[in-house]
Write an enzyme that holds these catalytic residues in place. Structure first.
Site, short mmCIF file in Angstrom:
data_model
loop_
_atom_site.label_atom_id
_atom_site.label_comp_id
_atom_site.label_asym_id
_atom_site.label_seq_id
_atom_site.Cartn_x
_atom_site.Cartn_y
_atom_site.Cartn_z
N TYR A 25 0.82 -1.22 0.00
CA TYR A 25 0.00 0.00 0.00
C TYR A 25 0.85 1.26 0.00
O TYR A 25 0.44 2.30 -0.49
CB TYR A 25 -0.87 0.06 1.28
CG TYR A 25 -2.15 -0.69 1.20
CD1 TYR A 25 -2.21 -2.05 1.45
CD2 TYR A 25 -3.34 -0.04 0.85
CE1 TYR A 25 -3.40 -2.74 1.37
CE2 TYR A 25 -4.53 -0.73 0.79
CZ TYR A 25 -4.56 -2.08 1.06
OH TYR A 25 -5.74 -2.75 0.99
N ARG A 171 1.90 8.53 5.41
CA ARG A 171 0.57 8.94 5.86
C ARG A 171 -0.47 8.59 4.80
O ARG A 171 -1.28 9.40 4.41
CB ARG A 171 0.53 10.46 6.10
CG ARG A 171 1.05 10.85 7.47
CD ARG A 171 0.95 12.33 7.70
NE ARG A 171 1.27 12.66 9.08
CZ ARG A 171 1.76 13.84 9.45
NH1 ARG A 171 1.96 14.78 8.53
NH2 ARG A 171 2.02 14.09 10.73
N LYS A 223 4.27 9.85 13.90
CA LYS A 223 3.29 8.93 13.30
C LYS A 223 2.58 8.12 14.38
O LYS A 223 1.35 7.95 14.36
CB LYS A 223 3.98 7.99 12.31
CG LYS A 223 3.08 6.94 11.69
CD LYS A 223 2.00 7.57 10.81
CE LYS A 223 1.02 6.51 10.32
NZ LYS A 223 1.57 5.52 9.41
N ARG A 230 -5.78 9.57 17.64
CA ARG A 230 -7.09 9.25 17.03
C ARG A 230 -7.75 8.10 17.79
O ARG A 230 -8.96 8.10 18.03
CB ARG A 230 -6.88 8.89 15.56
CG ARG A 230 -8.16 8.70 14.76
CD ARG A 230 -7.87 8.73 13.29
NE ARG A 230 -9.01 8.44 12.43
CZ ARG A 230 -9.96 9.31 12.11
NH1 ARG A 230 -9.94 10.53 12.61
NH2 ARG A 230 -10.95 8.96 11.30
N CYS A 277 -3.62 0.61 10.72
CA CYS A 277 -2.86 1.69 11.37
C CYS A 277 -3.30 1.89 12.82
O CYS A 277 -2.53 1.72 13.75
CB CYS A 277 -3.10 3.01 10.65
SG CYS A 277 -2.77 2.98 8.93
N LYS A 280 -2.81 -0.62 15.62
CA LYS A 280 -1.41 -1.07 15.80
C LYS A 280 -0.49 0.03 16.31
O LYS A 280 0.30 -0.17 17.22
CB LYS A 280 -0.90 -1.59 14.45
CG LYS A 280 0.59 -1.78 14.36
CD LYS A 280 1.08 -2.16 12.97
CE LYS A 280 0.99 -1.07 11.95
NZ LYS A 280 2.28 -0.45 11.60
N TYR A 340 -13.14 -3.03 7.33
CA TYR A 340 -12.94 -2.28 8.58
C TYR A 340 -13.43 -0.84 8.45
O TYR A 340 -13.57 -0.12 9.43
CB TYR A 340 -11.47 -2.32 9.00
CG TYR A 340 -10.60 -1.28 8.34
CD1 TYR A 340 -9.93 -1.55 7.16
CD2 TYR A 340 -10.43 -0.01 8.90
CE1 TYR A 340 -9.13 -0.61 6.54
CE2 TYR A 340 -9.64 0.96 8.29
CZ TYR A 340 -9.00 0.65 7.10
OH TYR A 340 -8.21 1.59 6.50
N ARG A 420 -23.21 1.45 13.71
CA ARG A 420 -22.53 2.65 13.22
C ARG A 420 -23.44 3.87 13.09
O ARG A 420 -23.05 4.87 12.51
CB ARG A 420 -21.89 2.39 11.84
CG ARG A 420 -20.82 1.35 11.83
CD ARG A 420 -19.52 1.85 12.45
NE ARG A 420 -18.52 0.78 12.45
CZ ARG A 420 -17.34 0.84 13.06
NH1 ARG A 420 -17.01 1.94 13.70
NH2 ARG A 420 -16.50 -0.17 13.06
N1 SAJ Z 1 -13.52 4.87 13.48
C1 SAJ Z 1 -14.46 5.05 14.50
N2 SAJ Z 1 -14.80 6.32 14.87
C2 SAJ Z 1 -14.23 7.42 14.28
C3 SAJ Z 1 -13.28 7.22 13.25
C4 SAJ Z 1 -12.93 5.93 12.87
O1 SAJ Z 1 -14.98 4.08 15.06
O2 SAJ Z 1 -14.60 8.54 14.63
C5 SAJ Z 1 -13.12 3.52 13.11
C6 SAJ Z 1 -13.37 3.18 11.65
O3 SAJ Z 1 -14.65 2.61 11.47
C7 SAJ Z 1 -12.27 2.16 11.37
C8 SAJ Z 1 -11.13 2.61 12.27
O4 SAJ Z 1 -11.72 3.43 13.28
O5 SAJ Z 1 -12.67 0.86 11.73
C9 SAJ Z 1 -10.03 3.38 11.57
O6 SAJ Z 1 -10.67 4.38 10.82
P1 SAJ Z 1 -9.82 5.65 10.23
O7 SAJ Z 1 -10.82 6.63 9.72
O8 SAJ Z 1 -8.84 6.09 11.22
O9 SAJ Z 1 -9.13 5.05 8.92
P2 SAJ Z 1 -7.70 4.38 8.75
O10 SAJ Z 1 -7.53 3.20 9.60
O11 SAJ Z 1 -7.50 4.21 7.29
O12 SAJ Z 1 -6.71 5.50 9.32
C10 SAJ Z 1 -5.93 6.23 8.46
C11 SAJ Z 1 -4.79 6.74 9.28
N3 SAJ Z 1 -3.79 7.21 8.37
C12 SAJ Z 1 -2.52 6.79 8.54
O13 SAJ Z 1 -2.18 6.07 9.45
C13 SAJ Z 1 -1.54 7.27 7.55
C14 SAJ Z 1 -5.22 7.86 10.21
O14 SAJ Z 1 -4.06 8.51 10.73
C15 SAJ Z 1 -6.06 8.88 9.50
O15 SAJ Z 1 -6.49 9.85 10.44
C16 SAJ Z 1 -7.26 8.19 8.87
O16 SAJ Z 1 -6.74 7.26 7.89
C17 SAJ Z 1 -8.17 9.21 8.19
O17 SAJ Z 1 -8.34 10.29 8.78
O18 SAJ Z 1 -8.72 8.84 7.14
#
Ligand code: SAJ
Length: 446
Positions: A25, A171, A223, A230, A277, A280, A340, A420
């Site tokens: 990725y 990122r 990072k 988050r 991400c 982990k 996910y 959700r």
């Molecule tokens: N989720 C929640 N509540 C929220 C936000 C997310 O339950 O308010 C859940 C989602 O359903 C998912 C998980 O958390 O299962 C992760 O969601 P995510 O929106 O964080 O998406 P990711 O995992 O793709 O996170 C990535 C991360 N990017 C990198 O590590 C480079 C994160 O830092 C970013 O903030 C996120 O994308 C983003 O904002 O899209």
């Protein structure tokens, strides 16, 4: 370092020869982007099939990644991007980027097998004047404790004296790989200030985002901290959702009101936190503190809260079935959403996997629907037939167009659990369903 001027000059005219180790990725889009800027790029991967497919100009990344397929076919056709499994092709490179996986194991300890193997193989090929950059997300301290010693021991060369060593954490996000790589800011952590400056001159070829120079430990912390941040935010929302259920409030209404207060951004409660991400990276951060006496409590507690959510959904399902006098062992449950993240086919660490296993352990028959995930792209109304309950685990866009009256006709019981808050409660209730939404205790319309 000797030859640093030569390296800077080569970078400035895109004449430096690059290699990217790990064509997943992160690595594949990075390799394609640098190749498209005019660099000669070799991609290294251990999987023969990945190498073969890329050399045919075809992307190996699942899911919709705007622009990536075109970029790969263009750069392969132009001969600027080539893939191989052979590390010996690193010999003539000037810059090597490492973008291999850095998962954590059951005990939440980093598994660096891929990183160690890449560093050791690279060390054999390391020559004077090279720049090595680790893009993988790593625990604070890993550059000093692992990357530097392995490269120096295997190559016999010295950091800053013979080669530069940097950390530039990625990122990228599934579905936005290229746009993130070309727009988001990044931190460039150098083995010294000159190294950081050289990294800055390299990355400014592919991103318009800010490039902030730093030292290794700061780059490692950026990072892991941004993702732990988050995770903690999401855990807070999830804990408040449980409070609202217990006190009879609606967390979604509450969240809207709380976020009207200045400087509040309460995140979305939900059925759990998946992906490669967020689940982990907080553990990488915690691992980096292992030799300190810092009481790292909040970060691990947040992980526990988020990991509890699929089990919480299971409890909600249990309650809803019991009110219909249906035991788990006699129940057929439809899981809606297996990835996910909404509108994605990525199932890594998906909370649905946990719920699926828990429901089966309790004797329920489980069927799965997901419009994005191979193997689960069924007709919803067919797969829902005779189900006692449907649980929404992912807020896929497709679920906005469900014909709930039709769904009600095919299900054995009119029960929906919305993990959700993806559905219109009103619409669902008007179609004759009972609905339990995460964070809302009272809308089972009893
Ligand atoms: N989720 C929640 N509540 C929220 C936000 C997310 O339950 O308010 C859940 C989602 O359903 C998912 C998980 O958390 O299962 C992760 O969601 P995510 O929106 O964080 O998406 P990711 O995992 O793709 O996170 C990535 C991360 N990017 C990198 O590590 C480079 C994160 O830092 C970013 O903030 C996120 O994308 C983003 O904002 O899209």
């Amino acid at each position: 370092m000797k030859n640093s001027e030569k390296l800077k000059r080569k970078i400035s005219i895109c004449d430096a020869k690059l290699a990217v180790i790990g064509l997943g990725y992160v690595g594949l889009p990075v390799a394609a982007l640098f190749a498209d800027k005019g660099f000669d790029v070799i991609g290294i991967d251990i999987k023969e099939a990945v190498v073969e497919k890329i050399n045919r100009g075809i992307t190996t990344i699942e899911g919709d990644e705007p622009g990536l397929q075109d970029l790969i076919s263009k750069t392969v056709k132009e001969g600027r991007l080539k893939a191989t499994t052979n590390y010996r092709q690193l010999k003539d490179r000037d810059i090597i980027l490492i973008a291999v996986e850095t998962p954590t194991n059951e005990e939440n300890i980093p598994e660096y097998a891929a990183l160690k193997s890449a560093l050791a193989s690279l060390g054999e090929m390391l020559v004077d004047g090279m720049l090595v950059v680790v893009e993988s997300t790593i625990a604070p301290g890993t550059m000093a404790d692992l990357a530097k010693p392995v490269l120096e021991d295997v190559s016999g060369l010295k950091v800053n004296q013979d080669f530069f060593l940097g950390h530039c954490p990625e990122r990228v996000m599934p579905g936005k790989l290229l746009s993130n790589l070309t727009n988001l800011s990044r931190v460039v952590g150098g083995s010294n200030k000159e190294c950081a400056q050289i990294m800055l001159s390299l990355y400014q070829h592919i991103t318009d985002g800010d490039l902030d120079t730093a030292d290794w430990i700061t780059a490692e912390l950026v990072k892991t901290v941004e993702n732990a941040y988050r995770d903690v935010q999401i855990a807070f929302a999830n804990e408040v959702a449980k409070i609202c259920e217990a006190l009879g409030a609606n967390v979604w209404e509450l969240r809207d009101l709380v976020n009207k207060s200045p400087n509040r951004q309460m995140h979305l409660p939900g059925a759990g936190v998946g992906g490669h991400c967020i689940p982990k990276d907080p553990w990488l951060l915690v691992f980096g503190t292992r030799d300190t006496n810092v009481p790292v409590k909040l970060i691990s507690a947040a992980r526990a809260v988020n990991d509890s959510m699929p089990y919480h959904i299971k409890d909600i399902i249990f309650q809803a079935l019991r009110e219909e006098k249906v035991d788990f062992k006699d129940a057929k449950v439809l899981i809606m959403g297996y990835s996910y993240l909404e509108n994605s086919d990525d199932v890594r660490n998906s909370p649905s996997i946990v719920l699926h296993s828990e429901l089966e352990k309790l004797g329920a028959e489980v069927v799965i629907h997901d419009p994005y995930v191979h193997g689960y792209k069924h007709n919803l109304y067919d797969i829902a037939s005779n189900c006692n309950l449907a649980v929404v685990m992912v807020a896929h866009q497709d679920y906005q167009n469900i014909d709930f009256k039709k769904l009600n006709q095919v299900m054995a019981c009119p029960l929906i659990v919305d993990g959700r808050n993806a559905l219109s409660t009103q619409k669902v209730i008007e179609s004759g369903f009972k609905i339990c939404t995460i964070g809302v205790a009272s809308n089972k319309n009893n």
